[in-house]
Design a protein around this motif. Structure first.
Motif, PDB file in Angstrom:
ATOM      1  N   ALA A   1       0.794  -1.236   0.000  1.00  0.00           N
ATOM      2  CA  ALA A   1       0.000   0.000   0.000  1.00  0.00           C
ATOM      3  C   ALA A   1       0.823   1.281   0.000  1.00  0.00           C
ATOM      4  N   TRP A   2       2.063   1.232  -0.428  1.00  0.00           N
ATOM      5  CA  TRP A   2       2.762   2.497  -0.672  1.00  0.00           C
ATOM      6  C   TRP A   2       1.978   3.235  -1.749  1.00  0.00           C
ATOM      7  N   THR A   3       1.799   4.537  -1.549  1.00  0.00           N
ATOM      8  CA  THR A   3       0.921   5.328  -2.407  1.00  0.00           C
ATOM      9  C   THR A   3       1.705   6.431  -3.102  1.00  0.00           C
ATOM     10  N   TYR A   4       1.561   6.470  -4.427  1.00  0.00           N
ATOM     11  CA  TYR A   4       2.295   7.449  -5.234  1.00  0.00           C
ATOM     12  C   TYR A   4       1.309   8.372  -5.955  1.00  0.00           C
ATOM     13  N   GLY A   5       1.624   9.661  -5.990  1.00  0.00           N
ATOM     14  CA  GLY A   5       0.856  10.574  -6.817  1.00  0.00           C
ATOM     15  C   GLY A   5       1.100  10.287  -8.284  1.00  0.00           C
ATOM     16  N   ASN A   6       0.235  10.816  -9.152  1.00  0.00           N
ATOM     17  CA  ASN A   6       0.423  10.528 -10.574  1.00  0.00           C
ATOM     18  C   ASN A   6       1.547  11.346 -11.195  1.00  0.00           C
ATOM     19  N   ASP A   7       2.270  12.085 -10.364  1.00  0.00           N
ATOM     20  CA  ASP A   7       3.521  12.691 -10.809  1.00  0.00           C
ATOM     21  C   ASP A   7       4.728  11.857 -10.378  1.00  0.00           C
ATOM     22  N   GLY A   8       4.459  10.715  -9.714  1.00  0.00           N
ATOM     23  CA  GLY A   8       5.518   9.812  -9.293  1.00  0.00           C
ATOM     24  C   GLY A   8       6.007   9.989  -7.878  1.00  0.00           C
ATOM     25  N   ASN A   9       5.616  11.067  -7.223  1.00  0.00           N
ATOM     26  CA  ASN A   9       6.089  11.315  -5.855  1.00  0.00           C
ATOM     27  C   ASN A   9       5.399  10.377  -4.864  1.00  0.00           C
ATOM     28  N   LEU A  10       6.171   9.879  -3.899  1.00  0.00           N
ATOM     29  CA  LEU A  10       5.615   9.012  -2.862  1.00  0.00           C
ATOM     30  C   LEU A  10       4.823   9.847  -1.871  1.00  0.00           C
ATOM     31  N   LYS A  11       3.563   9.505  -1.693  1.00  0.00           N
ATOM     32  CA  LYS A  11       2.669  10.262  -0.812  1.00  0.00           C
ATOM     33  C   LYS A  11       2.523   9.612   0.558  1.00  0.00           C
ATOM     34  N   ALA A  12       2.578   8.297   0.605  1.00  0.00           N
ATOM     35  CA  ALA A  12       2.393   7.602   1.885  1.00  0.00           C
ATOM     36  C   ALA A  12       3.083   6.251   1.841  1.00  0.00           C
ATOM     37  N   ALA A  13       3.668   5.867   3.004  1.00  0.00           N
ATOM     38  CA  ALA A  13       4.296   4.551   3.154  1.00  0.00           C
ATOM     39  C   ALA A  13       3.989   4.067   4.559  1.00  0.00           C
ATOM     40  N   ARG A  14       3.168   3.065   4.653  1.00  0.00           N
ATOM     41  CA  ARG A  14       2.653   2.601   5.941  1.00  0.00           C
ATOM     42  C   ARG A  14       3.767   2.156   6.888  1.00  0.00           C
ATOM     43  N   LEU A  15       3.636   2.577   8.158  1.00  0.00           N
ATOM     44  CA  LEU A  15       4.397   2.026   9.280  1.00  0.00           C
ATOM     45  C   LEU A  15       5.916   2.054   9.078  1.00  0.00           C
ATOM     46  N   MET A  16       6.396   3.022   8.330  1.00  0.00           N
ATOM     47  CA  MET A  16       7.834   3.173   8.154  1.00  0.00           C
ATOM     48  C   MET A  16       8.411   3.995   9.310  1.00  0.00           C
ATOM     49  N   PRO A  17       9.714   3.854   9.639  1.00  0.00           N
ATOM     50  CA  PRO A  17      10.296   4.577  10.782  1.00  0.00           C
ATOM     51  C   PRO A  17      10.290   6.092  10.581  1.00  0.00           C
ATOM     52  N   LYS A  18      10.489   6.816  11.678  1.00  0.00           N
ATOM     53  CA  LYS A  18      10.394   8.270  11.638  1.00  0.00           C
ATOM     54  C   LYS A  18      11.433   8.915  10.734  1.00  0.00           C
ATOM     55  N   ASP A  19      12.582   8.287  10.581  1.00  0.00           N
ATOM     56  CA  ASP A  19      13.628   8.883   9.753  1.00  0.00           C
ATOM     57  C   ASP A  19      13.478   8.543   8.263  1.00  0.00           C
ATOM     58  N   PHE A  20      12.420   7.843   7.895  1.00  0.00           N
ATOM     59  CA  PHE A  20      12.174   7.511   6.494  1.00  0.00           C
ATOM     60  C   PHE A  20      11.793   8.777   5.727  1.00  0.00           C
ATOM     61  N   ARG A  21      12.415   8.994   4.584  1.00  0.00           N
ATOM     62  CA  ARG A  21      12.175  10.193   3.788  1.00  0.00           C
ATOM     63  C   ARG A  21      11.401   9.814   2.515  1.00  0.00           C
ATOM     64  N   ARG A  22      10.133  10.211   2.482  1.00  0.00           N
ATOM     65  CA  ARG A  22       9.299   9.904   1.315  1.00  0.00           C
ATOM     66  C   ARG A  22       9.883  10.499   0.035  1.00  0.00           C
ATOM     67  N   GLU A  23      10.478  11.674   0.155  1.00  0.00           N
ATOM     68  CA  GLU A  23      10.991  12.350  -1.033  1.00  0.00           C
ATOM     69  C   GLU A  23      12.134  11.592  -1.702  1.00  0.00           C
ATOM     70  N   ASP A  24      12.717  10.644  -0.993  1.00  0.00           N
ATOM     71  CA  ASP A  24      13.814   9.858  -1.568  1.00  0.00           C
ATOM     72  C   ASP A  24      13.341   8.582  -2.246  1.00  0.00           C
ATOM     73  N   HIS A  25      12.043   8.325  -2.228  1.00  0.00           N
ATOM     74  CA  HIS A  25      11.553   7.026  -2.692  1.00  0.00           C
ATOM     75  C   HIS A  25      10.382   7.142  -3.667  1.00  0.00           C
ATOM     76  N   GLY A  26      10.375   8.203  -4.455  1.00  0.00           N
ATOM     77  CA  GLY A  26       9.381   8.312  -5.515  1.00  0.00           C
ATOM     78  C   GLY A  26       9.663   7.321  -6.635  1.00  0.00           C
ATOM     79  N   LEU A  27       8.691   7.129  -7.491  1.00  0.00           N
ATOM     80  CA  LEU A  27       8.890   6.244  -8.643  1.00  0.00           C
ATOM     81  C   LEU A  27      10.024   6.784  -9.514  1.00  0.00           C
ATOM     82  N   LYS A  28      10.772   5.873 -10.126  1.00  0.00           N
ATOM     83  CA  LYS A  28      11.845   6.255 -11.026  1.00  0.00           C
ATOM     84  C   LYS A  28      11.249   6.989 -12.222  1.00  0.00           C
ATOM     85  N   LYS A  29      11.643   8.265 -12.384  1.00  0.00           N
ATOM     86  CA  LYS A  29      11.089   9.079 -13.467  1.00  0.00           C
ATOM     87  C   LYS A  29      11.993   9.044 -14.691  1.00  0.00           C
ATOM     88  N   LEU A  30      11.368   9.080 -15.856  1.00  0.00           N
ATOM     89  CA  LEU A  30      12.077   9.141 -17.115  1.00  0.00           C
ATOM     90  C   LEU A  30      12.015  10.560 -17.663  1.00  0.00           C
TER      91      LEU A  30
END
Length: 409
Positions: A118-147
């Motif tokens: 259930a990791w959730t990505y916007g249709n621009d590829g950015n990661l919007k939510a990642a369930r139960l990940m630790p506090k130091d997890f950075r969503r901005e580092d884990h968006g979909l690989k963009k071309l």
């Protein structure tokens, strides 16, 4: 002794490089280039992941939040139109465990939810939510690989390369060609895919030469003068250009067919005539749709564009064609045809779909047959490539271009 043996192995020419170096100038490619899995993988690395590819006309994602998934070899590319209207392309690979995040071939969605965790990505590829990940997890580092994406005259181009080839010459020539035909305001009237039991290069080589048009395409040859040698149609081409100029239109042409050595993408645009009295590419040579772009009358000509090794475009005054060559395996590929018409044209009122698509459906079915005949033949251990004919000059150029591409890391 171990060190000596290792040094000898290191200095031994790569098997594929040796095949490239052994190629006989002026002749076709040797048997392994059409079925060897290792050569196919190098094709993917040095042609498909290096060059730009037209993947669609943007009218297929006309509305905000529209998306479609495209497949090339083992890759899946999600193409989207985000809320701000921008076009994005990203790999359909979750940044967590690699599952496909988009499970439908096309649709309209503001976000993609991975069905695994259930990791959730916007249709621009950015990661919007990642369930139960630790506090130091950075969503901005884990968006979909963009071309990398470019949209030019309504055509969506993508590149898998980290540092893509310069696209300026392509943009300029597309404005001078497709721009005159109104492709930016066109729409897709029809799309059809043809699976081909052959290596992708056999399909491309067939497309770029018209030496086979007379024997293999009697329908096409009734209307298109390209089936004749150049010196035999010079008068027809001159008359075509005069009619185009009389309409107040300057349709560009230009030869920037180059390898990637200089960091630029390859494109070649050229014009050729239809036979006298023929208006468009159709069964009877008559118009099949309303005029497009700057055309107020038919000039009796066609503009053809070869781009980046896998994309080919055909411009008639009343409709357009996008030809995409898509590798599947070492011995299979797909040809996708996309028919374009004026964006305001309506099926049933302004064009009959069966008449619009007739010629290129017939021609492509014939191409599929002859390509598969050739694929079965070149599997023979006794196949030896023959000399390229003068009317196959574009195939010869393509072969030389291809060998240079795969011969360089």
């Amino acid at each position: 002794m171990g060190h000596i043996a290792e040094a000898v192995i290191t200095e031994t020419p790569d098997r594929i490089d040796r095949l490239v170096s052994e190629h006989r100038p002026g002749y076709g490619l040797a048997r392994p280039f059409y079925h060897d899995p290792e050569i196919y993988q190098r094709d993917m690395e040095r042609v498909f992941r290096r060059h730009w590819h037209c993947i669609a006309h943007e009218s297929v994602i006309a509305n905000v939040n529209d998306f479609e998934v495209f497949r090339i070899d083992t890759e899946q590319v999600i193409v989207t139109r985000a809320a701000d209207g921008t076009v994005h392309a990203m790999l359909n690979v979750c940044r967590h465990r690699g599952a496909e995040v988009c499970t439908k071939p096309k649709g309209n969605a503001r976000a993609f939810v991975c069905p695994y965790h259930a990791w959730t990505y916007g249709n621009d590829g950015n990661l919007k939510a990642a369930r139960l990940m630790p506090k130091d997890f950075r969503r901005e580092d884990h968006g979909l690989k963009k071309l990398h994406v470019r949209v030019v005259e309504g055509l969506i181009f993508i590149s898998f390369a980290e540092d893509p080839l310069d696209f300026l010459e392509v943009e300029n020539l597309l404005h001078a060609t497709c721009g005159q035909y109104g492709w930016a305001s066109a729409k897709v009237a029809h799309r059809e895919s043809y699976p081909v039991d052959a290596n992708w290069k056999l399909a491309v080589e067939n497309y770029v030469e018209c030496y086979h048009c007379g024997p293999a395409h009697p329908e096409y040859s009734q209307t298109h003068a390209l089936e004749q040698p150049l010196h035999m149609i010079e008068a027809l081409n001159e008359a075509m250009e005069a009619r185009t100029c009389a309409l107040g239109i300057e349709v560009g042409s230009g030869n920037h067919w180059q390898t990637s050595r200089e960091g630029r993408e390859a494109i070649h645009a050229f014009r050729y005539a239809l036979y006298d009295g023929v208006e468009s590419g159709s069964e009877d040579g008559k118009a099949v749709a309303p005029l497009m772009g700057r055309f107020s009358a038919f000039d009796g000509g066609v503009t053809s564009i070869h781009l980046g090794g896998t994309t080919f475009l055909v411009c008639y005054p009343d409709h357009g064609m996008i030809y995409r060559f898509i590798p599947k395996t070492a011995e299979s590929c797909e040809m996708e045809l996309i028919w374009l018409v004026d964006g305001k044209a309506e099926e049933g009122r302004d064009y009959d779909l069966s008449k619009l698509t007739w010629l290129w459906k017939v021609t492509t079915e014939e191409d599929k047959t002859i390509i598969e005949h050739t694929a079965r033949g070149v599997r023979s251990h006794y196949f030896v490539p023959g000399p390229i004919a003068p009317m196959e000059q574009n195939e010869l150029r393509y072969i030389d271009w291809y060998l240079d591409e795969i011969g360089r890391a």
